[in-house]
Scaffold this active site. Structure first.
Site, PDB file in Angstrom:
ATOM      1  N   GLU A  26       0.528 -13.364  12.349  1.00  9.69           N
ATOM      2  CA  GLU A  26       1.058 -12.194  13.038  1.00  9.69           C
ATOM      3  C   GLU A  26       0.957 -11.021  12.062  1.00  9.69           C
ATOM      4  O   GLU A  26       1.307 -11.156  10.882  1.00  9.69           O
ATOM      5  CB  GLU A  26       2.535 -12.419  13.419  1.00  9.69           C
ATOM      6  CG  GLU A  26       2.745 -13.567  14.383  1.00  9.69           C
ATOM      7  CD  GLU A  26       2.042 -13.364  15.716  1.00  9.69           C
ATOM      8  OE1 GLU A  26       1.975 -12.208  16.187  1.00  9.69           O
ATOM      9  OE2 GLU A  26       1.554 -14.356  16.288  1.00  9.69           O
TER      10      GLU A  26
ATOM     11  N   ASP B 187       0.835  -1.203   0.000  1.00 12.57           N
ATOM     12  CA  ASP B 187       0.000   0.000   0.000  1.00 12.57           C
ATOM     13  C   ASP B 187       0.869   1.254   0.000  1.00 12.57           C
ATOM     14  O   ASP B 187       1.982   1.245   0.532  1.00 12.57           O
ATOM     15  CB  ASP B 187      -0.917  -0.017   1.243  1.00 12.57           C
ATOM     16  CG  ASP B 187      -2.049   0.988   1.124  1.00 12.57           C
ATOM     17  OD1 ASP B 187      -2.309   1.490   0.017  1.00 12.57           O
ATOM     18  OD2 ASP B 187      -2.686   1.276   2.164  1.00 12.57           O
TER      19      ASP B 187
ATOM     20  N   ARG C  91      -5.273  -1.910   8.398  1.00  8.68           N
ATOM     21  CA  ARG C  91      -6.511  -2.561   7.942  1.00  8.68           C
ATOM     22  C   ARG C  91      -6.154  -3.834   7.205  1.00  8.68           C
ATOM     23  O   ARG C  91      -5.039  -3.970   6.707  1.00  8.68           O
ATOM     24  CB  ARG C  91      -7.214  -1.661   6.899  1.00  8.68           C
ATOM     25  CG  ARG C  91      -8.092  -0.581   7.415  1.00  8.68           C
ATOM     26  CD  ARG C  91      -8.936  -0.030   6.250  1.00  8.68           C
ATOM     27  NE  ARG C  91      -8.118   0.584   5.205  1.00  8.68           N
ATOM     28  CZ  ARG C  91      -7.622   1.816   5.258  1.00  8.68           C
ATOM     29  NH1 ARG C  91      -7.856   2.565   6.306  1.00  8.68           N
ATOM     30  NH2 ARG C  91      -6.900   2.294   4.258  1.00  8.68           N
TER      31      ARG C  91
ATOM     32  N   ASN D 187     -10.489  -2.590  -6.344  1.00  6.90           N
ATOM     33  CA  ASN D 187      -9.655  -1.715  -7.189  1.00  6.90           C
ATOM     34  C   ASN D 187     -10.259  -1.485  -8.582  1.00  6.90           C
ATOM     35  O   ASN D 187      -9.897  -0.524  -9.269  1.00  6.90           O
ATOM     36  CB  ASN D 187      -8.232  -2.281  -7.349  1.00  6.90           C
ATOM     37  CG  ASN D 187      -7.375  -2.128  -6.110  1.00  6.90           C
ATOM     38  OD1 ASN D 187      -6.462  -2.917  -5.868  1.00  6.90           O
ATOM     39  ND2 ASN D 187      -7.641  -1.115  -5.295  1.00  6.90           N
TER      40      ASN D 187
END
Ligand code: FPP
Length: 247
Positions: free
Chosen positions: A208, A21, A195, A69
């Site tokens: 994790e 991101d 997020r 997207n």
């Protein structure tokens, strides 16, 4: 000691998943179009894939294009598809030279014909490679994947090929796009956002999570090493107590 030297090779995650991101923000900071960020994101992909394979990571899944997207401006969607085509075309030889197998998850049928063709060719050409599997999540969303699995399982039940009592975690897994891959032990997201964005919701039940402020085009192997070190510093209890894990 460098980050890499501190990594315990005996405690590597088998599978790392990455939400790449921050391409758009990276480009904006430089006064450029968002597409410039995606182009530079490819350099981060290259370095991360190479470093993961060298370390001995067995599966690396990259969230390259989500179902959501498709709602971006047409210009950006087209540019991303073109970038995928050109990157896959350019990098297939590198994948083979490094013994890396390419796989894809998502609604692959919804991709443009050229993209599907390039992807299929690269998947076929690299199918015998053994060192690491690179999984591209394309037109992927976890809710789409789960609904798809539910519909197919319901169909099997209706056709009486399986009974309701057969439905357990293992059967459900086998209907997901990731049926042939282990669940990721480590999920990395760049750009400071915390997020999951509809990514591998079922598969990350016990992963994790690692968040870094680095924007994806700036992410390099050192950042991957740092994430793995952080992962290795954690105690994974899977619902048990710390004392149970130690003994
Ligand atoms: C998220 O940044 C990134 C994407 C939606 C695309 C990722 C694609 C690449 C890195 C290039 C192609 C990849 C491969 C595997 C060949 P964003 O655009 O959401 O950034 P923002 O949050 O700053 O707007």
């Amino acid at each position: 000691m460098s980050f890499k030297e501190k990594i315990n090779p005996a405690r590597l995650p088998q599978h790392i998943a990455v939400i790449m991101d921050g391409n758009g923000r990276w480009a904006k900071q430089k006064g450029k179009l968002r597409v410039f960020g995606h182009q530079n994101g490819v350099l981060a992909v290259r370095d991360t894939v190479e470093a993961a394979a060298e370390l001995g990571i067995k599966f690396l899944t990259l969230y390259a294009f989500s179902t959501e997207n498709w709602n971006r401006p047409k210009f950006e969607v087209n540019a991303l598809m073109q970038l995928l085509i050109s990157t896959i075309r350019k990098e297939t030889k590198t994948l083979t030279d490094n013994d890396i197998r390419l796989q894809a998850i998502g609604d692959i049928d919804s991709l443009p014909t050229g993209c599907k063709r390039e992807l299929k060719e690269a998947i076929d050409l690299t199918s015998g490679n053994k060192r690491m599997t690179l999984v591209l999540a394309l037109s992927y969303s976890s809710k789409w994947e789960i609904l798809n699995a539910v519909k197919r399982i319901a169909g099997e039940v209706a056709e009486k090929r399986i009974s309701i009592s057969d439905i357990d975690e293992s059967l459900f897994n086998s209907f997901l796009c990731t049926a042939n891959f282990p669940d990721p032990e480590l999920l990395i997201r760049t750009s400071g956002e915390q997020r999951i964005s509809n990514f591998l919701l079922w598969q990350i039940a016990y992963s994790e999570l690692y968040f870094t402020n680095k924007l994806w085009p700036d992410f390099r192997r050192e950042d991957l090493y740092e994430a793995i070190l952080d992962y290795q510093s954690r105690e994974r209890r899977f619902g048990k107590t710390s004392e149970q894990i130690v003994s």
